[in-house]
Scaffold this active site. Structure first.
Site, short mmCIF file in Angstrom:
data_model
loop_
_atom_site.label_atom_id
_atom_site.label_comp_id
_atom_site.label_asym_id
_atom_site.label_seq_id
_atom_site.Cartn_x
_atom_site.Cartn_y
_atom_site.Cartn_z
N SER A 111 20.86 44.21 3.35
CA SER A 111 20.00 43.72 4.43
C SER A 111 20.64 42.57 5.19
O SER A 111 21.49 41.86 4.66
CB SER A 111 18.65 43.27 3.86
OG SER A 111 18.06 44.28 3.10
N1 SAH Z 1 17.83 44.69 -1.40
C1 SAH Z 1 19.02 45.40 -1.04
C2 SAH Z 1 18.78 46.25 0.21
C3 SAH Z 1 19.23 47.61 -0.06
S1 SAH Z 1 18.73 48.86 1.08
C4 SAH Z 1 20.20 44.46 -0.88
O1 SAH Z 1 20.01 43.24 -0.95
O2 SAH Z 1 21.34 44.93 -0.73
C5 SAH Z 1 17.39 49.61 0.22
C6 SAH Z 1 17.69 50.19 -1.14
O3 SAH Z 1 16.49 50.81 -1.58
C7 SAH Z 1 18.76 51.28 -1.15
O4 SAH Z 1 19.74 50.95 -2.08
C8 SAH Z 1 18.00 52.53 -1.59
O5 SAH Z 1 18.74 53.41 -2.41
C9 SAH Z 1 16.83 51.93 -2.35
N2 SAH Z 1 15.67 52.80 -2.49
C10 SAH Z 1 15.12 53.65 -1.57
N3 SAH Z 1 14.05 54.27 -2.09
C11 SAH Z 1 13.90 53.80 -3.36
C12 SAH Z 1 12.96 54.05 -4.41
N4 SAH Z 1 11.97 54.92 -4.28
N5 SAH Z 1 13.12 53.39 -5.58
C13 SAH Z 1 14.13 52.50 -5.76
N6 SAH Z 1 15.04 52.21 -4.81
C14 SAH Z 1 14.92 52.85 -3.62
#
Ligand code: SAH
Length: 225
Positions: free
Chosen positions: A75
């Site tokens: 993010s």
């Molecule tokens: N907080 C992260 C942002 C990652 S983007 C950071 O600081 O880098 C969002 C993430 O959510 C992705 O890695 C994606 O695989 C995950 N995601 C999407 N749907 C999900 C679910 N149902 N359960 C767990 N993770 C999920």
């Protein structure tokens, strides 16, 4: 703030990943309205360049989201800082993050001394994130699962942070909020998401407000190795 992490010369970066460049990002966040000094100090300390591919490390202190593989992104720092600020204002101890991704948001929360639980559906991303937590000496509890189910055995949580967008708030997650707890989640279609804040009042009632437009990758079902 006492850093809750192991800071070593080899993790601190140099050139475009140096402390000076991290400090500049902090000033930019401050200029863009992030006021909580604890949050700014955590951004100053956590080496974001370790949370992206080496080829992208020199861009790690731009205020933008960056690809982390598997179609996912780390993010934007301002969004991480904003979500953290909202959550800290509620004074939480135990936090659940849905969507570990690179692990950067979880690292910021752990550096602040919060008890962090994080869930990721893509095993490969979770393994990389865990390596980073170990490297930085950060204590983060994590599991490979569908985060829409939360982590009921470890709940209730004082704060729940969802870092992937769903068309509507995931109801079951709010059930894992402790009284006085707060949930922050992007909600809406890919072109019109809003950051929703849900607070569980002491009476058990839920109060909802919105923080403005954001862009997140979608919250998806099913596990991936
Ligand atoms: N907080 C992260 C942002 C990652 S983007 C950071 O600081 O880098 C969002 C993430 O959510 C992705 O890695 C994606 O695989 C995950 N995601 C999407 N749907 C999900 C679910 N149902 N359960 C767990 N993770 C999920």
């Amino acid at each position: 703030m006492t850093p809750r992490m192991r800071l070593q010369p080899e993790t601190m970066g140099s050139g475009l990943t140096s402390q000076r460049v991290r400090d500049r990002l902090v000033e930019r966040l401050r200029a863009n309205g992030i006021a909580d000094e604890r949050v700014l100090e955590a951004v100053r300390l956590v080496p974001r360049h370790l949370f992206v591919d080496e080829a992208l490390a020199t861009r790690a202190y731009e205020d933008t989201a960056l690809p982390i593989g598997h179609g996912q992104t780390i993010s934007q720092p301002w969004v991480v800082a904003k979500m953290t600020e909202v959550l800290l204002a509620a004074g939480p101890g135990k936090v659940l993050e849905v969507g570990t991704g690179s692990g950067y948001q979880a690292a910021i929360l752990a550096a602040l001394g919060l008890e962090v639980h994080t869930v990721e559906r893509i095993g490969d991303l979770l393994r990389s994130a865990r390596k980073r937590f170990r490297q930085l000496g950060l204590e983060v509890r994590s599991k490979h699962d569908d985060g829409r189910l939360g982590w009921p055995e470890n709940g209730p949580f004082d704060a729940i942070l969802v870092t992937a967008a769903a068309p509507a708030l995931v109801e079951g997650l709010a059930d894992q909020l402790a009284p006085g707890g707060i949930m922050v989640a992007p909600v809406g279609p890919s072109n019109a998401q809003s950051l929703v804040v849900l607070e569980r009042e002491a009476t058990g009632q839920l109060k909802r407000r919105e923080l403005g437009q954001v862009v997140f990758v979608p919250l998806l079902a099913g596990l991936v190795d």
